[in-house]
Design a protein around this motif. Structure first.
Motif, short mmCIF file in Angstrom:
data_model
loop_
_atom_site.label_atom_id
_atom_site.label_comp_id
_atom_site.label_asym_id
_atom_site.label_seq_id
_atom_site.Cartn_x
_atom_site.Cartn_y
_atom_site.Cartn_z
N ASN A 54 0.62 -1.29 -0.09
CA ASN A 54 -0.12 -0.03 -0.07
C ASN A 54 0.80 1.34 -0.09
O ASN A 54 0.32 2.18 0.54
N GLN A 55 2.18 1.24 -0.36
CA GLN A 55 2.78 2.43 -0.63
C GLN A 55 2.73 3.03 -1.84
O GLN A 55 2.74 2.25 -3.05
N LYS A 56 2.34 4.26 -1.94
CA LYS A 56 2.13 4.93 -3.25
C LYS A 56 3.67 5.24 -3.89
O LYS A 56 4.40 5.70 -3.18
N VAL A 57 3.80 5.03 -5.11
CA VAL A 57 4.73 5.24 -6.10
C VAL A 57 4.39 6.25 -7.07
O VAL A 57 3.62 5.75 -8.13
N VAL A 58 5.13 7.31 -7.31
CA VAL A 58 4.94 8.17 -8.35
C VAL A 58 5.90 7.91 -9.33
O VAL A 58 7.17 8.14 -9.00
N TYR A 59 5.35 7.58 -10.55
CA TYR A 59 6.67 7.67 -11.70
C TYR A 59 6.23 9.17 -12.77
O TYR A 59 5.07 8.93 -13.03
N PRO A 60 7.12 9.80 -13.19
CA PRO A 60 6.94 10.58 -14.25
C PRO A 60 6.78 9.80 -15.62
O PRO A 60 7.28 8.77 -15.94
N ASN A 61 5.75 10.31 -16.27
CA ASN A 61 5.41 9.60 -17.72
C ASN A 61 6.69 9.66 -18.53
O ASN A 61 6.60 8.69 -19.48
N SER A 62 7.49 10.90 -18.13
CA SER A 62 8.63 10.80 -19.21
C SER A 62 9.48 9.77 -19.09
O SER A 62 10.33 9.44 -19.84
N LEU A 63 9.39 9.22 -17.60
CA LEU A 63 10.33 8.22 -17.31
C LEU A 63 9.82 7.08 -17.58
O LEU A 63 10.65 5.92 -18.19
N LEU A 64 8.42 6.70 -17.56
CA LEU A 64 7.71 5.44 -17.90
C LEU A 64 7.93 5.37 -19.66
O LEU A 64 8.04 4.10 -19.93
N TRP A 65 7.99 6.24 -20.49
CA TRP A 65 8.24 6.22 -21.75
C TRP A 65 9.57 5.33 -21.97
O TRP A 65 9.42 4.69 -22.92
N THR A 66 10.62 5.13 -21.21
CA THR A 66 11.64 4.50 -21.42
C THR A 66 11.93 3.18 -20.77
O THR A 66 12.83 2.33 -20.93
N LYS A 67 11.00 2.84 -19.98
CA LYS A 67 10.88 1.59 -19.26
C LYS A 67 10.01 0.41 -19.89
O LYS A 67 8.87 0.75 -20.57
#
Length: 205
Positions: free
Chosen positions: A90-103
């Motif tokens: 239940n820990q919230k993790v925030v990813y920038p969409n520009s970083l998810l673009w590369t994953k």
């Protein structure tokens, strides 16, 4: 965004055709645009990538169970610039969409039925074998609780089948050297044997 750019270009062309503005004015405006692009170019690039990621690529939706960098998480919120995930604890993790673009993102919700696999892993002391079994699920792994419940039922059924087929693990007999022993009359002596022994009891004739 494309419509806005095209609209600005059409407006500038009409201003030139109608003679409302001059070439010097356009040159000055273009210089201002270059300065703004130099200052805010990185921000515009990030926003553009985020919009393309959400609207064109769109690899996930709210509620999807995903695997990113080997961590299982559920998508909670989709924003323009960021995506909020909820981890297993239940820990919230925030990813920038520009970083998810590369994953690389694994999406369990959009996956088909998971395929079976049986791997013979190892044999120990010639009396036991380790076998890994990945059975076929009639579902994907979006609902992890249902997945573990089905796994529990499978293990119980395998144990039941092993008992029916008399597949058991028995230890080898051990050599025991007794140096001293008290008088047999001072200790209770039983003539019962384990159920799998077929020899006569020590007290029988």
């Amino acid at each position: 965004m494309v419509n806005i750019v095209v609209g600005i270009i059409i407006l500038l062309v009409w201003l030139i055709i109608l003679g409302i503005t001059s070439t010097k004015f356009l040159v000055g405006m273009s210089l201002q645009v270059v300065v703004v692009a130099f200052i805010f170019g990185n921000m515009f690039n990030t926003v553009f990538k985020s919009i393309i990621y959400l609207c064109v690529i769109h690899p996930l939706d709210v509620g999807d169970r995903c695997e990113i960098d080997g961590i299982h998480m559920v998508v909670e919120v989709l924003n323009i610039l960021t995506t909020v995930f909820l981890r297993f604890d239940n820990q919230k993790v925030v990813y920038p969409n520009s970083l998810l673009w590369t994953k690389s993102i694994g999406n369990y919700y959009r996956s088909p039925e998971m395929a079976p696999m049986i791997v013979f892993k190892d044999m120990e002391s010639l009396n036991s074998a380790r076998i890994a079994v990945w059975p076929t699920h009639r579902m994907n792994h979006q609902d992890m609780g249902e997945r573990w419940a089905r796994k529990s039922q499978l293990v119980e059924e395998i144990a039941k089948i092993c008992r029916v087929l008399d597949i058991k693990y028995r230890l080898y007999p051990l050599d025991i050297n007794v140096k001293t022993m008290t008088s047999p009359t001072s200790l209770p002596v039983s003539d019962r044997l384990p159920p799998h022994w077929s020899g006569p009891a020590s007290g029988s004739k």
